[in-house]
Design an enzyme around this catalytic site. Structure first.
Site: not given
Ligand code: CMP
Length: 143
Positions: A9, A49, A57, A85, A91, A102, A112, A115, A126
């Site tokens: 990212k 997404y 969010f 993963r 996450t 992470r 984070n 992805h 994807e």
């Molecule tokens: P990712 O693995 O890219 O998949 C969905 C993304 O949503 C996740 O990583 C986070 O970056 C984001 N995400 C998930 N939960 C939250 C949250 N509570 N607040 C902000 N971002 C979030």
């Protein structure tokens, strides 16, 4: 052979973690079959997404992922979806184990770093969303 989609990212790119992250998947033994560096369009980010569209969010997430370049990748190997993963970690970076990407580099769920597809169906969706078939290289390391 199983394939997964990974994207470093904008925060991972801006913090200079691209080489470190790619190294972790290479040294694990997975095979890179697709790689591009791009600033995603809003349309691509929203499609990627889509499952989170109703989450509070969502808007911020799309805003962030379109804010700068990302490294989009396809990796191949036995069990690569689940293994990636594990290498990436939870996450929320605050819950991610040390030794994971992470866990080692992040503290913020909205920043984070990377992805990774969470299941075979998502991986397929994807990969085809981010890559055309002729942008993927069909090869096996000779080792
Ligand atoms: P990712 O693995 O890219 O998949 C969905 C993304 O949503 C996740 O990583 C986070 O970056 C984001 N995400 C998930 N939960 C939250 C949250 N509570 N607040 C902000 N971002 C979030």
């Amino acid at each position: 052979m199983e394939r997964t989609f990974l994207a470093i990212k904008p925060d991972g790119v801006q913090r200079g973690l691209v080489g470190e992250i790619i190294r972790r998947f290479e040294t694990k033994g997975f095979t890179l079959v697709g790689l591009k560096f791009l600033k995603p369009s809003r349309e691509l980010a929203e499609a990627h997404y889509d499952v989170h569209r109703e989450r509070p969010f969502f808007a911020g997430l799309v805003e962030f992922i379109t804010s700068g370049p990302v490294v989009a990748m396809v990796w191949e190997g036995d069990g690569v979806i689940a293994s990636a993963r594990k290498i990436i970690g939870a996450t929320n970076p605050l819950n991610a184990e040390p030794g994971t990407i992470r866990g080692d580099f992040g503290v913020n769920i909205g920043r984070n770093i990377i992805h990774g597809s969470d299941a075979p169906e998502t991986a397929q969706k994807e990969v085809s969303l981010w890559f055309k078939e002729d942008e993927l290289v069909d090869w096996q390391p000779d080792i």
